[in-house]
Enzyme design. Structure first.
Site, PDB file in Angstrom:
ATOM      1  N   LEU A   1       0.817  -1.210   0.000  1.00 53.41           N
ATOM      2  CA  LEU A   1       0.000   0.000   0.000  1.00 53.41           C
ATOM      3  C   LEU A   1       0.849   1.259   0.000  1.00 53.41           C
ATOM      4  CD1 LEU A   1      -2.720  -0.985   2.632  1.00 53.41           C
ATOM      5  CD2 LEU A   1      -2.967  -0.932   0.157  1.00 53.41           C
ATOM      6  N   GLY A   2       2.018   1.196   0.599  1.00 51.72           N
ATOM      7  CA  GLY A   2       2.865   2.381   0.687  1.00 51.72           C
ATOM      8  C   GLY A   2       4.198   2.043   1.318  1.00 51.72           C
ATOM      9  N   GLU A   3       5.068   3.042   1.348  1.00 53.45           N
ATOM     10  CA  GLU A   3       6.416   2.831   1.872  1.00 53.45           C
ATOM     11  C   GLU A   3       6.877   4.092   2.571  1.00 53.45           C
ATOM     12  OE1 GLU A   3      10.671   1.013   0.282  1.00 53.45           O
ATOM     13  OE2 GLU A   3       8.944   1.224  -1.056  1.00 53.45           O
TER      14      GLU A   3
ATOM     15  N   GLY B   1       9.897   5.817   5.729  1.00 60.03           N
ATOM     16  CA  GLY B   1      11.307   5.810   6.080  1.00 60.03           C
ATOM     17  C   GLY B   1      11.725   4.594   6.874  1.00 60.03           C
TER      18      GLY B   1
ATOM     19  N   VAL C   1       4.046  -0.830   4.113  1.00 62.11           N
ATOM     20  CA  VAL C   1       2.732  -1.249   4.581  1.00 62.11           C
ATOM     21  C   VAL C   1       2.073  -2.090   3.495  1.00 62.11           C
ATOM     22  CG1 VAL C   1       0.471  -0.492   5.395  1.00 62.11           C
ATOM     23  CG2 VAL C   1       2.506   0.803   6.020  1.00 62.11           C
TER      24      VAL C   1
ATOM     25  N   LYS D   1       2.144  -3.294   8.760  1.00 64.65           N
ATOM     26  CA  LYS D   1       3.347  -2.475   8.642  1.00 64.65           C
ATOM     27  C   LYS D   1       4.565  -3.344   8.944  1.00 64.65           C
ATOM     28  CE  LYS D   1       5.324   1.913  10.280  1.00 64.65           C
ATOM     29  NZ  LYS D   1       5.083   3.068  11.171  1.00 64.65           N
TER      30      LYS D   1
ATOM     31  N   ASP E   1       3.428  13.914  15.708  1.00 68.13           N
ATOM     32  CA  ASP E   1       3.551  13.846  14.247  1.00 68.13           C
ATOM     33  C   ASP E   1       2.171  13.933  13.589  1.00 68.13           C
ATOM     34  OD1 ASP E   1       4.980  13.782  11.916  1.00 68.13           O
ATOM     35  OD2 ASP E   1       5.158  11.599  11.826  1.00 68.13           O
TER      36      ASP E   1
END
Length: 698
Positions: free
Chosen positions: A352-354, A356, A360, A375, A472
């Site tokens: 789904l994403g990346e 640092g 995921v 994750k 964050d």
């Protein structure tokens, strides 16, 4: 309010068919579909094995589907050339009686409707039935059999109100996300229409489709509905893979019952199954023994010292993890093999994403019948390991409707893995900056997201037993569920502190553009630093702009309050000034024209009072002097319209704390749990106490 769709054309066809099929002067009792798709080539014969297998499958479908939540997909004659594959499912806008009637009568009559056909697709009012000589592909058929507009008593068929269009867009967005995230491939919902009325909708896919195929089908139907009935109070479109319907007025939805184990199967005899099972066990034992011998030889060749050192390090790390998570309750500890299988062994197709510190993946945990986001922390990342421990230790203690739920964790197999509830609509930033014009997030949804995020932060800061500093807060960490409800996630940088106290850390944590200027100097986090980030996010939601705003030098007034942070060349070659969004919005506020800073893509379609309140609270929270910022409770009270908004000075207070110029650069922030990629870099800045401070940019 009573409401009904009038399927005029199809009703006439059904009546004609019913009259034509009457035989011997009596009514035909066979349940007939809308015009079915019956193959005509290579028909089976009455005494063929295919006919016997088909009869066996059709006879088993009603009970199998009845025990399996009104859906079943199976076959008869497995392993033979005459194997028959079938599928049946009920539609949720029909009650249990109509569903069970369709499950029973459709298979019983289909051979009469399509005599000799090897491949059939048939759609009824209450269910859909398919069978074929080849496996039914798990891909969405985007064609549709029929579409109708709807009428509702007391509501005109044609509408031109922009508010009605906004209600339709919000409803379609909710249904599209919800149906993909539902194991039942079913979603229903409603959005305000006008006055006391609401617009209701249903989206449903056949359950053989995965989330991506289902979402693709419903999205395609959404576009077609918008083209077919742009100004109607109701409409429906139905095909063999999915169904989409909406109307002003309540829809009667009946959810299927939970499956009753064990599921009925149609296949080989028990003796052949036993033989196959024994053969499989023999093969597995052989493979296991052979693999074990190879592994043993390889293992013995490793240097003994290296082996022992690695073992000690891994055992020590695992003990430390277990000690840290002892007090956490709720999330489940998974085995590595479970999560590997859930993600097709972390296939790139599931990514789904990346970020640092890891990637995921989308996963499906069969034992829980649950779609999740997993994750995977990068191996060798010390910071990633710290964030993993922080995430499990803190978020496992928290329970709130506006926080992403941690389902479980795993630190086996040399991996660090976190399992979250899947957010079908991804992250807020993708909808603010990557959405197509037709999928632009409307203001009512944005306002609900603002209230949901405020509620989450209020819980973290004041309503839980300890104060949680998130550190964050940004749009890529604000996740959206199937109904576009906001859920704050990514607690990797979070810290627990006593109420009224600041964090003792001297490391700058967060994302540039959202970090409190005071924190950039002292390195100490507090509730005020979270409130600052919250204010920046409010301005982003209202303005549709990122924290750093590009302003052409030839089209801006020279003003000390809009002094640029960075100068750069735009795409057209002209020099641009990049200023912070707080400074940019405060200029409009000082001129008495704050609504001019609203997202231009909304084209004025928003509640002016709500928009102004959100932007004023955003400025209030993000003003440079932390002592003048509100508590999160004060900010939420204003956003909820419980107290009037504050009166701020016309000019933004001059910041006392300024970060070194070489640290003020920017990279876009992207989600890591909703289907987009992300980037990461880092920089260092010198603090007054000479300690090195690192800032994470995502």
């Amino acid at each position: 309010m009573a409401s009904r769709f009038f399927f005029l054309v199809v009703a006439v066809v059904a009546r004609l068919c019913s009259a034509a099929m009457a035989t011997g002067g009596r009514a035909d009792d066979i349940l007939r579909p809308w015009p079915p798709d019956c193959s005509t080539a290579d028909n089976y014969t009455a005494d063929s094995q295919y006919k016997k297998n088909l009869d066996q499958l059709l006879a088993a479908l009603p009970a199998a589907a009845g025990d399996n939540g009104w859906f079943y997909q199976g076959s008869a004659g497995a392993g033979t050339d005459d194997e028959v594959f079938g599928l049946i499912m009920c539609y949720a806008d029909h009650n249990a009686t109509a569903c069970l009637d369709c499950l029973s009568r459709a298979p019983a009559g289909i051979a009469t409707v399509c005599p000799g056909s090897r491949n059939v697709r048939a759609m009824y009012d209450a269910c859909v039935l398919r069978y074929s000589a080849a496996p039914i592909p798990a891909t969405a058929d985007l064609s549709y059999l029929h579409s109708v507009n709807g009428t509702v008593r007391g509501v005109p068929v044609g509408v031109t109100s922009e508010s009605a269009r906004a209600a339709w867009v919000a409803l379609m967005s909710e249904l599209t996300g919800g149906v993909a995230g539902s194991p039942l491939r079913l979603a229903n919902g409603s959005t305000p229409y006008s006055g006391s009325q609401a617009m209701y909708g249903l989206a449903q896919c056949t359950r053989d489709l995965n989330a991506s195929e289902c979402s693709s089908c419903v999205s395609s139907y959404t576009d077609r509905l918008g083209d077919l009935f742009p100004n109607n109070t109701g409409g429906a479109i139905k095909g063999y893979s999915c169904y989409l319907r909406y109307q002003v007025g309540v829809l009667d939805i009946t959810l299927p019952p939970a499956p009753t184990p064990p599921a009925i199967s149609v296949g080989p005899s028990s003796s052949s199954k036993s033989a196959d099972h024994s053969k499989t066990i023999g093969i597995l034992i052989g493979v296991f023994v052979g693999s074990s011998l190879i592994a043993l030889v390889f293992f013995m060749r490793l240097p003994r010292r290296k082996r022992e050192k690695s073992k000690l390090v891994d055992e020590e790390a695992a003990r430390e993890m277990d000690d840290e998570f002892e007090e956490g309750t709720g999330p489940k500890q998974f085995r590595y093999s479970e999560l590997a299988m859930a993600t097709d062994y972390f296939s790139d197709k599931r990514k789904l994403g990346e970020g640092g510190f890891g990637s995921v993946y989308r996963g499906y945990i069969k034992e829980m019948d649950l779609h999740v986001a997993i994750k995977r922390v990068s191996k060798g990342s010390k910071q990633g390991r710290k964030e993993y421990a922080s995430e499990v230790r803190i978020i496992s203690l928290l329970r709130h409707r506006n926080l992403v739920q941690l389902i479980g964790w795993c630190h086996g197999g040399g991996e660090l893995l976190l399992v979250y509830e899947l957010m079908p609509n991804g992250s807020l930033d993708t909808h603010l900056y990557s959405a197509r014009d037709g999928a632009l997030l409307p203001w009512p949804l944005r306002h609900e997201i603002v209230l949901g995020l405020g509620s989450a932060l209020l819980y973290l800061h004041q309503d839980w037993e300890q104060c949680v500093l998130h550190r964050d807060i940004k749009p890529s960490n604000v996740m959206l569920d199937a109904s576009f409800h906001a859920k704050l996630g990514d607690f990797g940088l979070a810290r627990l502190v006593g109420h009224g106290r600041r964090s003792h850390t001297t490391v700058i944590a967060g994302t540039l553009g959202y970090i409190d200027p005071d924190c950039m100097i002292t390195g100490r986090a507090s509730t005020e630093t979270d409130v600052y980030s919250f204010g920046v996010v409010l301005l982003e939601i209202a303005c549709g702009r990122r924290p750093l705003v590009a302003v052409s030098r030839s089209h801006r007034e020279e003003d000390v309050m809009s002094r640029p942070l960075v100068a750069r060349h735009g795409e057209d070659g002209r020099e641009e000034d990049v200023i912070h969004i707080v400074q940019w919005v405060w200029e409009f506020y000082g001129r008495g024209a704050i609504l001019d800073a609203a997202d231009a893509r909304l084209k004025g379609e928003f509640d002016a009072s709500e928009m102004e309140t959100v932007m004023v609270v955003g400025l209030w929270c993000a003003q440079p002097d932390r002592s003048l910022r509100p508590s999160i409770r004060q900010a939420v009270n204003v956003l909820r319209r419980e107290v009037p908004p504050p009166s701020l000075p016309a000019g933004m207070p001059v910041p006392i704390f300024l970060s070194p110029p070489n640290t003020l650069y920017y990279t876009s922030s992207v989600a890591t749990m909703g289907g987009s990629t992300s980037t990461s870099t880092s920089t260092t800045a010198s603090a007054p106490d000479k300690e090195k401070c690192s800032a994470k940019l995502i």
